[in-house]
Design a protein around this motif. Structure first.
Motif, PDB file in Angstrom:
ATOM      1  N   SER A 271       0.854  -1.189   0.000  1.00  0.00           N
ATOM      2  CA  SER A 271       0.000   0.000   0.000  1.00  0.00           C
ATOM      3  C   SER A 271       0.887   1.235   0.000  1.00  0.00           C
ATOM      4  N   THR A 272       0.688   2.125  -0.938  1.00  0.00           N
ATOM      5  CA  THR A 272       1.521   3.338  -0.986  1.00  0.00           C
ATOM      6  C   THR A 272       1.279   4.197   0.258  1.00  0.00           C
TER       7      THR A 272
ATOM      8  N   GLN B 176      -0.758  -2.667  -6.273  1.00  0.00           N
ATOM      9  CA  GLN B 176      -0.704  -2.841  -4.816  1.00  0.00           C
ATOM     10  C   GLN B 176      -1.292  -4.202  -4.455  1.00  0.00           C
TER      11      GLN B 176
ATOM     12  N   ARG C 219      -5.539  -0.117   0.489  1.00  0.00           N
ATOM     13  CA  ARG C 219      -6.473   0.132   1.588  1.00  0.00           C
ATOM     14  C   ARG C 219      -7.496   1.186   1.206  1.00  0.00           C
ATOM     15  N   GLY C 220      -8.751   0.906   1.552  1.00  0.00           N
ATOM     16  CA  GLY C 220      -9.820   1.857   1.290  1.00  0.00           C
ATOM     17  C   GLY C 220     -10.378   2.408   2.583  1.00  0.00           C
ATOM     18  N   ARG C 221     -11.394   3.221   2.481  1.00  0.00           N
ATOM     19  CA  ARG C 221     -12.043   3.791   3.667  1.00  0.00           C
ATOM     20  C   ARG C 221     -12.791   2.698   4.416  1.00  0.00           C
TER      21      ARG C 221
ATOM     22  N   PHE D 216      -8.820  -1.998  -1.324  1.00  0.00           N
ATOM     23  CA  PHE D 216      -8.963  -1.301  -2.613  1.00  0.00           C
ATOM     24  C   PHE D 216      -8.204  -2.111  -3.651  1.00  0.00           C
TER      25      PHE D 216
ATOM     26  N   LYS E 288     -17.812   3.799 -10.020  1.00  0.00           N
ATOM     27  CA  LYS E 288     -16.759   4.428  -9.221  1.00  0.00           C
ATOM     28  C   LYS E 288     -15.407   4.194  -9.887  1.00  0.00           C
TER      29      LYS E 288
ATOM     30  N   GLY F 275     -11.034   6.362  -5.669  1.00  0.00           N
ATOM     31  CA  GLY F 275     -11.258   6.449  -4.231  1.00  0.00           C
ATOM     32  C   GLY F 275     -10.104   7.206  -3.588  1.00  0.00           C
TER      33      GLY F 275
HETATM   34  C1  BTN Z   1     -11.770   4.147  -0.970  1.00  0.00           C
HETATM   35  O1  BTN Z   1     -12.325   4.137  -2.066  1.00  0.00           O
HETATM   36  O2  BTN Z   1     -12.296   3.645   0.032  1.00  0.00           O
HETATM   37  C2  BTN Z   1     -10.419   4.786  -0.854  1.00  0.00           C
HETATM   38  C3  BTN Z   1      -9.411   4.064  -1.697  1.00  0.00           C
HETATM   39  C4  BTN Z   1      -8.024   4.681  -1.656  1.00  0.00           C
HETATM   40  C5  BTN Z   1      -7.050   3.879  -2.472  1.00  0.00           C
HETATM   41  C6  BTN Z   1      -5.695   4.515  -2.596  1.00  0.00           C
HETATM   42  S1  BTN Z   1      -4.691   3.711  -3.784  1.00  0.00           S
HETATM   43  C7  BTN Z   1      -3.298   4.563  -3.231  1.00  0.00           C
HETATM   44  C8  BTN Z   1      -3.381   4.631  -1.729  1.00  0.00           C
HETATM   45  N1  BTN Z   1      -2.834   3.444  -1.124  1.00  0.00           N
HETATM   46  C9  BTN Z   1      -3.758   2.735  -0.475  1.00  0.00           C
HETATM   47  O3  BTN Z   1      -3.526   1.669   0.126  1.00  0.00           O
HETATM   48  N2  BTN Z   1      -4.941   3.318  -0.572  1.00  0.00           N
HETATM   49  C10 BTN Z   1      -4.867   4.554  -1.326  1.00  0.00           C
END
Ligand code: BTN
Length: 255
Positions: free
Chosen positions: A23-24, A48, A52-54, A59, A115, A118
């Motif tokens: 994950s960045t 990745q 990770r998302g919200r 993600f 979508k 994110g």
């Molecule tokens: C969402 O839609 O819930 C948020 C998603 C965010 C994804 C980005 S990709 C780059 C950065 N690294 C991650 O692990 N998540 C964010």
């Protein structure tokens, strides 16, 4: 010119590209904590394994998408960082791909009913990491298990787009530009006038969306006429309950 150099020039700040990472956001937070990078800094990955998302979600991040995280000094603004980020991504997509995505509160971007982006902002003590994922290309097997996901599928160059997003975001945060950001956000909002469902303290509610307030909160009117401002969480488009007529709501719960 090497891709990393191209990214640095496009973004106007120090930048690194990883072929693959978990994950960045995680990597950049770790590097910031260790002190090996300083804000502003841009980290991009071609894929990745643990995007990770919200709300603790994953993600999906296969090759072909844009996965970037920006390390910034913690902004001092009443408007959430994610609002500025959504505006920056919209502007960058318009500029580099001539497409005009819409914003679904709080910070998802939609194109063609799907979508396509994110945003996940995370705070460190005095810095913030804002992570942005844009689906540029529909993978061969689609987006398994994520029916709402789609892609821009317009041949956009991830490096040019990432650089453009970074420039727009840094420019928006460089001065008192809340009013401009909010006006743009409102102009691209896809929920105003729609009925939505949301959950508050475990209670499911149906509401009409009135707009976004000065702090980026979603102003809604519930089916019982009560008005509320949502500051976090998630809303779903559509209602499972009929709305009373405006007359029936008169004088009830004015706030
Ligand atoms: C969402 O839609 O819930 C948020 C998603 C965010 C994804 C980005 S990709 C780059 C950065 N690294 C991650 O692990 N998540 C964010």
């Amino acid at each position: 010119m090497k891709d990393e150099e191209r990214l640095r020039r496009a973004a106007g700040i120090p930048a690194r590209i990883l072929s693959e990472t978990d994950s960045t956001n995680l990597r950049l937070k770790e590097a910031a904590r260790e002190g090996s990078v300083r804000a502003p800094f841009l980290l991009l990955a071609h894929s990745q394994t643990g995007g990770r998302g919200r709300l603790g979600r994953a993600f999906l991040s296969p090759r072909g998408g844009l996965y970037m995280s920006l390390l910034l000094p913690m902004p001092k603004s009443p408007l959430p960082l994610t609002v500025f980020a959504a505006v920056a991504v919209c502007r960058a997509i318009e500029e580099t791909a001539s497409l005009s995505p819409r914003i679904k509160w709080v910070n998802d971007l939609f194109w063609n009913g799907k979508k396509i982006c994110g945003i996940l902002a995370e705070g460190l003590s005095d810095q913030a990491v804002v992570g942005i994922g844009v689906n540029l290309k529909t993978p061969e097997n689609g987006f398994p298990g994520v029916p709402i996901a789609g892609a821009l599928d317009c041949g956009a160059d991830p490096i040019a787009l990432a650089g453009c997003i970074a420039r727009h975001l840094l420019a928006l945060l460089s001065g008192p530009r809340e009013a401009e950001a909010l006006a743009f956000y409102r102009s691209r909002m896809m929920l105003t006038g729609e009925t939505i469902r949301y959950t508050e303290n475990g209670l499911k509610k149906n509401a009409l969306v009135l707009g976004v307030d000065e702090r980026g909160g979603l102003m809604v009117r519930d089916t019982d006429g009560a008005q509320a401002i949502l500051r976090a969480g998630e809303v779903t488009v559509g209602s499972d309950q009929p709305f009373s007529s405006p007359d029936a709501l008169e004088n009830r719960h004015p706030q």
